[in-house]
Design an enzyme around this catalytic site. Structure first.
Site, PDB file in Angstrom:
ATOM      1  N   LEU A 504       0.820  -1.205   0.000  1.00  0.00           N
ATOM      2  CA  LEU A 504       0.000   0.000   0.000  1.00  0.00           C
ATOM      3  C   LEU A 504       0.861   1.264   0.000  1.00  0.00           C
ATOM      4  CD1 LEU A 504      -3.305   0.585   1.752  1.00  0.00           C
ATOM      5  CD2 LEU A 504      -1.466   2.193   2.258  1.00  0.00           C
ATOM      6  N   GLN A 507       2.354   2.171  -3.313  1.00  0.00           N
ATOM      7  CA  GLN A 507       1.413   2.807  -4.225  1.00  0.00           C
ATOM      8  C   GLN A 507       1.022   4.207  -3.764  1.00  0.00           C
ATOM      9  OE1 GLN A 507       0.700   1.843  -7.131  1.00  0.00           O
ATOM     10  NE2 GLN A 507      -0.784   3.445  -7.610  1.00  0.00           N
ATOM     11  N   GLU A 508       0.919   4.401  -2.472  1.00  0.00           N
ATOM     12  CA  GLU A 508       0.467   5.686  -1.944  1.00  0.00           C
ATOM     13  C   GLU A 508       1.506   6.790  -2.119  1.00  0.00           C
ATOM     14  OE1 GLU A 508      -2.170   6.992  -0.763  1.00  0.00           O
ATOM     15  OE2 GLU A 508      -3.529   5.335  -0.373  1.00  0.00           O
ATOM     16  N   SER A 509       2.726   6.542  -1.688  1.00  0.00           N
ATOM     17  CA  SER A 509       3.702   7.639  -1.604  1.00  0.00           C
ATOM     18  C   SER A 509       5.058   7.310  -2.183  1.00  0.00           C
ATOM     19  CB  SER A 509       3.898   8.035  -0.131  1.00  0.00           C
ATOM     20  OG  SER A 509       4.552   6.974   0.575  1.00  0.00           O
ATOM     21  N   TYR A 614      -5.640   1.471  -8.392  1.00  0.00           N
ATOM     22  CA  TYR A 614      -5.010   1.434  -7.077  1.00  0.00           C
ATOM     23  C   TYR A 614      -5.128   0.050  -6.443  1.00  0.00           C
ATOM     24  CZ  TYR A 614      -4.369   2.680  -2.103  1.00  0.00           C
ATOM     25  OH  TYR A 614      -3.950   2.739  -0.798  1.00  0.00           O
TER      26      TYR A 614
END
Length: 657
Positions: A504, A507-509, A614
């Site tokens: 996660l 993908q997020e940051s 996502y």
């Protein structure tokens, strides 16, 4: 005594250089703020203070860009020649070319265009194509095809491609259908200004009608009884497309009227039914396929066909899946998502020649099978293989490492990122690895550049650079694990799979601790301010302050706590929890209503493109991280499960934001 004096002088020289660089840093940050305010006087005053600084090319770009509309030609050429071969020289030339095109200064445009190395601006490309046609360097028909492709890809009502399109429409080499298609796509995606501009190129008087249609399509349709002329047919088509975005059922009822069945062409009716079917599919309506069935696949846009395939997957209608994919263009059919679902459709349908269908399906799986993405991993499993960590490529040699370490573009990019100018640094980095030389860096250079980024903990550039190597797969670069001790301990303590958390965050940051999204999410796990406050209270962080959210440990504590609460609320479903993390739990709850589906079909039907992408990326990342952490082959399918309505007796955490 003499040696001591030399040492003292050397130390003073070093400290003086550091002091000067520090002064340059401060001036650069002032220039950044002045550029944002378009304060040309401040920029010109500050520029001498950054002479000799590593980021002087950036400072020069800011100063010249702010004066682009008032500077003389010689001043601009001087600015360009001051830092030849740099990204910022090429970016300034890009901006100048756009201005020259708008001013119709074709002589200067033609002189500067060959020096533009990136050549990645569609507007500039359209201007250049127009000059090629006028100068008889390319056949007008070929130019028209290229301009149409670029024009349809442009989201905004730009000058470059619309100017080229207008000239080619007037000469008859570009057909009016291109302008109507652009208008259709624009209204379908909520861009009325683009639609007005496109139709206005055909006839300025028609633009006002399109504007009225965008504001009140029902009123326009109520006033229309006949659509005999091609122009009226297209305007009616635009009106029903716009109506479908406002009132889906009203649009479907409009299409059932006898006058439109008789007067609109098969192409126009099929396109409209494609829009209506797409809208219904995005609402997860069971009748989406019924709407699609009113039109012909061959006349629908690729996006309509994609949503028809998704609706068919949701309904288990494998014949419609096969037909929708078969009607797509070649490039769309080659996308891994549609290669995979075409293979699944072949297996699901009872073909008279089952062995041939099976062989064809296996060949399709083999064509995409790898650990690189969601459908690639599913294809691996269809072939009986699982996700494993590939053998590491030979590391960059000393010479290869030293070459990238000396690269001035990469040095400037790292300097900008260290100074807090992340977006500027990222742009320079991307240019250096992919556009500075034709074709970009080769695999060995990319591996060395990714290694350099990793060494400097610039994890997003480390990952993105390594992902550009098609053959050499270095998982230490593609799936790095910074903050491993803290993250694994926190995840384990609260009952989360560390691989899921890593998947996660990647993908997020991309592991940028001070990352901030356009909507205000912050930190490694991109937590929204309200979510951070709510979660902090839940886990007992009573003294939490908003500015703490970019602190690594605080962000991990809050982000993992929220993820665990979401996972518990969705009965341990990794796909639904990921969707909730991205789009909010209420949406994820709404999307689960309907038939019980394999999670890969459920994920493919998520209405929001961002969330759909996502969820798939997070799950593919998770599977790769699990392979790294465990050292064992991993299954994506085992992490997917099925998705269906919540049991009537199950509790819902209504407080979850």
């Amino acid at each position: 005594m003499k040696r001591g004096l030399v040492s003292i002088m050397a130390a003073l020289s070093v400290s003086g250089a550091a002091w000067a660089q520090g002064q340059g840093d401060a001036a650069l940050l002032e220039m950044r703020d002045a550029f944002r305010r378009n304060n040309t006087l401040a920029l010109s005053t500050l520029l001498p203070r950054v002479r000799g600084h590593a980021l002087e090319p950036l400072a020069s770009y800011w100063e010249a860009r702010a004066r682009l509309e008032t500077a003389s030609m010689q001043e601009l050429r001087d600015a360009l020649e001051r830092h030849p071969g740099t990204y910022w020289e090429d970016r300034l030339r890009n901006e100048w070319l756009l201005q020259l095109g708008k001013q119709r200064d074709w002589t200067t445009f033609a002189t500067e265009l060959p020096k533009f190395r990136m050549n990645d601006d569609r507007q500039v490309q359209c201007y250049a194509l127009l000059l090629d046609a006028v100068g008889h360097r390319s056949p007008p028909g070929v130019v028209a095809d290229q301009v149409q492709r670029l024009w349809l890809q442009q989201r905004d009502a730009d000058d470059g491609c619309s100017t080229a399109a207008k000239a080619l429409l007037d000469s008859g080499h570009l057909q009016p259908a291109a302008a109507w298609q652009r208008a259709r796509l624009a209204l379908e995606t909520g861009r009325p200004r683009v639609a007005v501009q496109a139709v206005g190129l055909l006839d300025p008087d028609w633009a006002a009608t399109v504007d009225a249609i965008a504001k009140d399509p029902a009123r326009y349709l109520d006033d229309k009884i006949t659509a005999i002329r091609p122009r009226t047919k297209e305007l009616v088509t635009l009106a029903i497309i716009q109506l479908a975005g406002k009132d889906l059922n009203a649009a479907a009822q409009e299409m059932d009227l006898t006058r439109w069945k008789a007067q609109l062409t098969q192409e126009e009716r099929s396109w409209i039914w494609g829009v209506i079917g797409k809208r219904a599919a995005q609402k997860l309506q069971d009748d989406a396929l019924v709407f699609f069935a009113n039109g012909q696949d061959g006349f629908m846009h690729g996006d309509h066909l994609a949503w028809k395939a998704r609706a068919a997957l949701r309904a288990g209608a494998w014949g419609h899946v096969r037909d929708a994919i078969g009607a797509m263009g070649e490039a769309q059919q080659r996308e891994p998502v549609w290669v995979y679902w075409r293979a699944r459709a072949l297996q699901a349908l009872k073909s008279p020649d089952a062995s041939a269908a099976t062989a064809q399906a296996l060949a399709l799986y083999e064509s995409i099978a790898s650990a690189s993405g969601f459908y690639e991993q599913l294809a691996l499993e269809e072939l009986g293989r699982r996700v494993t960590v590939p053998a590491a490529p030979e590391p960059p040699s000393v010479q290869e490492r030293e070459a990238v370490e000396r690269d001035p573009g990469l040095q400037r990019a790292l300097a900008a990122i260290r100074l807090g100018l992340r977006s500027e640094g990222v742009r320079e980095w991307n240019y250096t690895i992919s556009l500075h030389t034709p074709g970009g860096m080769n695999e060995r250079e990319l591996l060395a550049a990714a290694r350099l980024a990793c060494q400097h903990a610039v994890w997003d550039r480390c990952i993105n650079t390594s992902e550009r190597t098609p053959q050499a797969l270095d998982y230490t670069q593609r799936f790095p694990m910074p903050h491993q001790a803290a993250l694994v301990k926190r995840a384990t303590d609260i009952g989360l799979d560390p691989a899921y958390v890593y998947g996660l965050i990647r993908q997020e940051s991309r592991f940028v601790t001070d990352a901030r999204s356009g909507v205000g999410a912050s930190g490694l796990m991109q937590v929204m301010p309200a979510t951070a406050r709510w979660t902090a209270r839940k886990i007992g962080l009573t003294d939490f302050q908003p500015q703490q959210i970019t602190d690594r440990d605080t962000n991990i504590a809050i982000g993992t706590a929220y993820l665990k609460l979401a996972l518990d609320d969705f009965e341990g479903s990794l796909p639904m929890a990921a969707a909730a993390y991205n789009a909010g739990p209420n949406r994820s709850r709404a999307w689960r209503n309907g038939p019980v589906l394999p999670a890969e079909i459920w994920a493919e039907n998520i209405p929001f493109e961002e969330t759909r992408d996502y969820v798939k990326r997070v799950l593919a990342n998770t599977t790769n991280y699990a392979a790294i952490l465990s050292g064992q082959p991993q299954s994506l399918r085992a992490r997917l499960g099925v998705v269906g309505p919540l049991a009537s007796t199950a509790a819902i955490n209504r407080d979850l934001p």
